[in-house]
Scaffold this motif. Sequence first.
Motif, PDB file in Angstrom:
ATOM      1  N   PRO A   1      91.792  48.407  57.561  1.00 48.10           N
ATOM      2  CA  PRO A   1      91.743  49.054  56.250  1.00 48.10           C
ATOM      3  C   PRO A   1      91.480  50.552  56.344  1.00 48.10           C
ATOM      4  CG  PRO A   1      89.741  47.772  56.641  1.00 48.10           C
ATOM      5  CD  PRO A   1      90.634  47.531  57.812  1.00 48.10           C
ATOM      6  N   THR A   2      92.276  51.311  55.602  1.00 49.27           N
ATOM      7  CA  THR A   2      91.998  52.722  55.355  1.00 49.27           C
ATOM      8  C   THR A   2      91.904  52.895  53.841  1.00 49.27           C
ATOM      9  OG1 THR A   2      94.358  53.175  55.417  1.00 49.27           O
ATOM     10  CG2 THR A   2      93.113  53.576  57.457  1.00 49.27           C
ATOM     11  N   ALA A   3      91.806  54.123  53.388  1.00 48.37           N
ATOM     12  CA  ALA A   3      91.530  54.361  51.964  1.00 48.37           C
ATOM     13  C   ALA A   3      92.510  53.639  51.055  1.00 48.37           C
ATOM     14  CB  ALA A   3      91.558  55.865  51.689  1.00 48.37           C
ATOM     15  N   SER A   4      93.814  53.737  51.358  1.00 47.10           N
ATOM     16  CA  SER A   4      94.808  53.162  50.442  1.00 47.10           C
ATOM     17  C   SER A   4      94.639  51.654  50.317  1.00 47.10           C
ATOM     18  CB  SER A   4      96.225  53.504  50.922  1.00 47.10           C
ATOM     19  OG  SER A   4      96.447  52.965  52.213  1.00 47.10           O
ATOM     20  N   VAL A   5      94.218  51.001  51.402  1.00 46.06           N
ATOM     21  CA  VAL A   5      94.020  49.549  51.373  1.00 46.06           C
ATOM     22  C   VAL A   5      92.819  49.194  50.501  1.00 46.06           C
ATOM     23  CG1 VAL A   5      93.553  47.508  52.792  1.00 46.06           C
ATOM     24  CG2 VAL A   5      95.049  49.328  53.656  1.00 46.06           C
ATOM     25  N   TRP A   6      91.721  49.909  50.689  1.00 39.43           N
ATOM     26  CA  TRP A   6      90.535  49.612  49.885  1.00 39.43           C
ATOM     27  C   TRP A   6      90.759  49.969  48.410  1.00 39.43           C
ATOM     28  CZ3 TRP A   6      87.734  51.675  54.609  1.00 39.43           C
ATOM     29  CH2 TRP A   6      87.187  50.618  55.345  1.00 39.43           C
ATOM     30  N   LEU A   7      91.508  51.041  48.145  1.00 40.27           N
ATOM     31  CA  LEU A   7      91.811  51.382  46.751  1.00 40.27           C
ATOM     32  C   LEU A   7      92.532  50.222  46.073  1.00 40.27           C
ATOM     33  CD1 LEU A   7      93.010  55.071  47.231  1.00 40.27           C
ATOM     34  CD2 LEU A   7      91.063  54.387  45.835  1.00 40.27           C
ATOM     35  N   GLU A   8      93.512  49.645  46.760  1.00 41.46           N
ATOM     36  CA  GLU A   8      94.265  48.533  46.184  1.00 41.46           C
ATOM     37  C   GLU A   8      93.383  47.289  46.054  1.00 41.46           C
ATOM     38  OE1 GLU A   8      96.803  48.014  44.520  1.00 41.46           O
ATOM     39  OE2 GLU A   8      96.965  45.846  44.629  1.00 41.46           O
ATOM     40  N   PHE A   9      92.529  47.040  47.034  1.00 36.57           N
ATOM     41  CA  PHE A   9      91.596  45.892  46.993  1.00 36.57           C
ATOM     42  C   PHE A   9      90.705  46.005  45.740  1.00 36.57           C
ATOM     43  CE2 PHE A   9      88.557  43.421  50.112  1.00 36.57           C
ATOM     44  CZ  PHE A   9      88.621  42.304  49.286  1.00 36.57           C
ATOM     45  N   GLY A  10      90.202  47.207  45.484  1.00 38.37           N
ATOM     46  CA  GLY A  10      89.356  47.421  44.302  1.00 38.37           C
ATOM     47  C   GLY A  10      90.137  47.223  43.012  1.00 38.37           C
TER      48      GLY A  10
ATOM     49  N   LEU B   1      85.511  50.996  45.077  1.00 33.85           N
ATOM     50  CA  LEU B   1      85.067  51.261  43.702  1.00 33.85           C
ATOM     51  C   LEU B   1      85.962  52.290  43.024  1.00 33.85           C
ATOM     52  CD1 LEU B   1      81.215  51.176  44.269  1.00 33.85           C
ATOM     53  CD2 LEU B   1      82.588  49.536  42.966  1.00 33.85           C
ATOM     54  N   GLU B   2      86.456  53.255  43.796  1.00 29.84           N
ATOM     55  CA  GLU B   2      87.375  54.216  43.176  1.00 29.84           C
ATOM     56  C   GLU B   2      88.669  53.512  42.755  1.00 29.84           C
ATOM     57  OE1 GLU B   2      87.570  58.174  44.533  1.00 29.84           O
ATOM     58  OE2 GLU B   2      89.611  58.476  43.793  1.00 29.84           O
ATOM     59  N   GLY B   3      89.132  52.553  43.560  1.00 31.71           N
ATOM     60  CA  GLY B   3      90.322  51.786  43.181  1.00 31.71           C
ATOM     61  C   GLY B   3      90.082  51.010  41.898  1.00 31.71           C
ATOM     62  N   LEU B   4      88.901  50.429  41.800  1.00 28.91           N
ATOM     63  CA  LEU B   4      88.523  49.688  40.587  1.00 28.91           C
ATOM     64  C   LEU B   4      88.524  50.624  39.373  1.00 28.91           C
ATOM     65  CD1 LEU B   4      85.475  47.254  40.560  1.00 28.91           C
ATOM     66  CD2 LEU B   4      85.835  48.878  38.719  1.00 28.91           C
ATOM     67  N   ILE B   5      87.951  51.809  39.559  1.00 28.08           N
ATOM     68  CA  ILE B   5      87.841  52.777  38.457  1.00 28.08           C
ATOM     69  C   ILE B   5      89.228  53.273  38.029  1.00 28.08           C
ATOM     70  CG2 ILE B   5      87.061  55.128  37.925  1.00 28.08           C
ATOM     71  CD1 ILE B   5      84.571  54.411  39.751  1.00 28.08           C
TER      72      ILE B   5
ATOM     73  N   ALA C   1      86.745  59.527  62.877  1.00 31.04           N
ATOM     74  CA  ALA C   1      85.645  58.910  62.140  1.00 31.04           C
ATOM     75  C   ALA C   1      85.664  57.407  62.327  1.00 31.04           C
ATOM     76  CB  ALA C   1      85.725  59.249  60.651  1.00 31.04           C
ATOM     77  N   ARG C   2      84.498  56.791  62.161  1.00 33.10           N
ATOM     78  CA  ARG C   2      84.401  55.327  62.231  1.00 33.10           C
ATOM     79  C   ARG C   2      85.156  54.688  61.074  1.00 33.10           C
ATOM     80  NH1 ARG C   2      84.622  50.661  62.476  1.00 33.10           N
ATOM     81  NH2 ARG C   2      82.995  49.107  62.755  1.00 33.10           N
ATOM     82  N   VAL C   3      84.979  55.278  59.878  1.00 38.13           N
ATOM     83  CA  VAL C   3      85.591  54.770  58.651  1.00 38.13           C
ATOM     84  C   VAL C   3      86.292  55.928  57.966  1.00 38.13           C
ATOM     85  CG1 VAL C   3      85.155  53.549  56.478  1.00 38.13           C
ATOM     86  CG2 VAL C   3      83.583  53.241  58.402  1.00 38.13           C
ATOM     87  N   HIS C   4      87.415  55.658  57.338  1.00 35.31           N
ATOM     88  CA  HIS C   4      88.109  56.698  56.572  1.00 35.31           C
ATOM     89  C   HIS C   4      87.088  57.402  55.673  1.00 35.31           C
ATOM     90  CE1 HIS C   4      92.135  57.729  54.447  1.00 35.31           C
ATOM     91  NE2 HIS C   4      91.250  58.662  54.216  1.00 35.31           N
TER      92      HIS C   4
ATOM     93  N   ARG D   1      77.735  52.289  48.580  1.00 35.72           N
ATOM     94  CA  ARG D   1      77.160  53.235  49.549  1.00 35.72           C
ATOM     95  C   ARG D   1      75.630  53.168  49.587  1.00 35.72           C
ATOM     96  NH1 ARG D   1      80.753  57.489  51.263  1.00 35.72           N
ATOM     97  NH2 ARG D   1      80.206  57.917  53.430  1.00 35.72           N
ATOM     98  N   ALA D   2      75.063  51.953  49.557  1.00 29.76           N
ATOM     99  CA  ALA D   2      73.632  51.814  49.798  1.00 29.76           C
ATOM    100  C   ALA D   2      73.297  52.214  51.225  1.00 29.76           C
ATOM    101  CB  ALA D   2      73.186  50.388  49.537  1.00 29.76           C
ATOM    102  N   HIS D   3      74.294  52.085  52.109  1.00 34.87           N
ATOM    103  CA  HIS D   3      74.144  52.523  53.499  1.00 34.87           C
ATOM    104  C   HIS D   3      75.170  53.634  53.758  1.00 34.87           C
ATOM    105  CE1 HIS D   3      72.559  48.205  54.122  1.00 34.87           C
ATOM    106  NE2 HIS D   3      71.559  49.033  53.931  1.00 34.87           N
ATOM    107  N   PRO D   4      74.711  54.762  54.265  1.00 37.01           N
ATOM    108  CA  PRO D   4      75.574  55.948  54.279  1.00 37.01           C
ATOM    109  C   PRO D   4      76.885  55.803  55.046  1.00 37.01           C
ATOM    110  CG  PRO D   4      73.282  56.559  54.681  1.00 37.01           C
ATOM    111  CD  PRO D   4      73.327  55.068  54.680  1.00 37.01           C
ATOM    112  N   TRP D   5      76.920  54.973  56.093  1.00 35.38           N
ATOM    113  CA  TRP D   5      78.158  54.932  56.887  1.00 35.38           C
ATOM    114  C   TRP D   5      79.276  54.170  56.186  1.00 35.38           C
ATOM    115  CZ3 TRP D   5      80.963  50.864  59.205  1.00 35.38           C
ATOM    116  CH2 TRP D   5      80.390  49.592  59.163  1.00 35.38           C
ATOM    117  N   GLU D   6      78.940  53.405  55.120  1.00 29.84           N
ATOM    118  CA  GLU D   6      79.872  52.406  54.591  1.00 29.84           C
ATOM    119  C   GLU D   6      80.784  52.993  53.509  1.00 29.84           C
ATOM    120  OE1 GLU D   6      77.120  49.288  53.643  1.00 29.84           O
ATOM    121  OE2 GLU D   6      76.468  49.153  55.710  1.00 29.84           O
ATOM    122  N   ALA D   7      81.674  53.874  53.941  1.00 33.00           N
ATOM    123  CA  ALA D   7      82.546  54.585  53.006  1.00 33.00           C
ATOM    124  C   ALA D   7      83.562  53.668  52.327  1.00 33.00           C
ATOM    125  CB  ALA D   7      83.286  55.693  53.755  1.00 33.00           C
ATOM    126  N   GLY D   8      83.856  52.514  52.937  1.00 32.41           N
ATOM    127  CA  GLY D   8      84.855  51.616  52.356  1.00 32.41           C
ATOM    128  C   GLY D   8      84.509  51.207  50.937  1.00 32.41           C
TER     129      GLY D   8
END
Length: 375
Positions: free
Chosen positions: A349-358, A186-190, A118-121, A174-181
Amino acid sequence: MTLYVNTSFPNGSPMNWEEQPDGCLTFAPLFDHERGTRNRQLTHWHFRLFGQKGIEITLRIPPMRNIYGDQVVNAFADRVASVISGDGVEWSTFFFHLQPDESLEARVTLPADEVTIARVHPYTIRDLDRLLSRHDTDPVFSVEEIGKSVEGRPLHMIRLSAGQAGLRAFFRGRAHPWEAGGNWFLEGLIREACEHPALLENLDIHILPMAAIDGVARGLTRFNVHGYDLNRGFTQPHAFSADTAPENLALIDWLEQRRRDDTLPHFAMDIHNDDHGNLHAGDLDRDPEFCRRITLMESLMRRDTWYTEGMKRGAGVATFGEGLRHLFGIDSVVHELNTNWLAGADRVPTASVWLEFGAQFLRMLPEFMRKAYGT
Ligand SMILES: [Zn+2]
């Protein structure tokens, strides 16, 4: 050796593909087209590749030309990150490199007979459903449906609240479908808010996590399934109708109700992905107080989070950022997450990185809200 590609699953990207005589896999995801313009974009790929564990193969995407505002541009940066998994749980990263003919190429070793690339996790509707189930266990987490997408999928608004609070923030993902990051951020924030509800002492947060939910289901890149860009059309009056972009009409209706209730957010942020990672702050020069508040937020983000990339001024008036300021008087910005390299974390960045960023962002947010909007 015979390769096989499957894209018939949620968020799989429609594409043409061909195994070359030398064993190289050439694949060409389809462009996503905007209605009413020539604009088109190809950024998303997400597919299952059946081969043989341990073989090394070349992946090649032919030269592709996106169109923005009638400008024809190369679809790809010099180096484009991508992810691969043999089990859907452990993901590793690799790079495609731009070739002299403007194709992209990467060499990968398959970690299993069947791999996902995938392009993005990926963050799919199943991930969203798992997130929404938090309302069963987390007292600060609640959900309401504010409308439906073009294809009738529910649009969920998450609320994080420890009670009625005086300060209010709103986030859209996710206003744009490809942008899963943005979904992972946001899940990290939540998660951070649910684990540390004291952070919500005087702060209510609303989150529309997956605006372009139909495009996520169908593996599109940018537009809703009627061909409209959900980060455009925030003009005065706005350009949304039930026939064009019900996803944005639902958001506008929700904000109108909050205006009537005198509970509009003080601050709003739209989370995106791109190849740069900037904060798009809009016309800071026009309003010194807005400039002061957003400059404060940027400095706190630099201090407390992995954000380092920098602020851009002068975003178009029809985007979420400038649009919500003009329509509702909300301080609004667009935050792009760099998909290829998060410099503050020194990695792809993969999921764990973005989760921590959030989570970092959420830990910073109460201080920003208090200093910017507290009385
Ligand atoms: Zn975007």
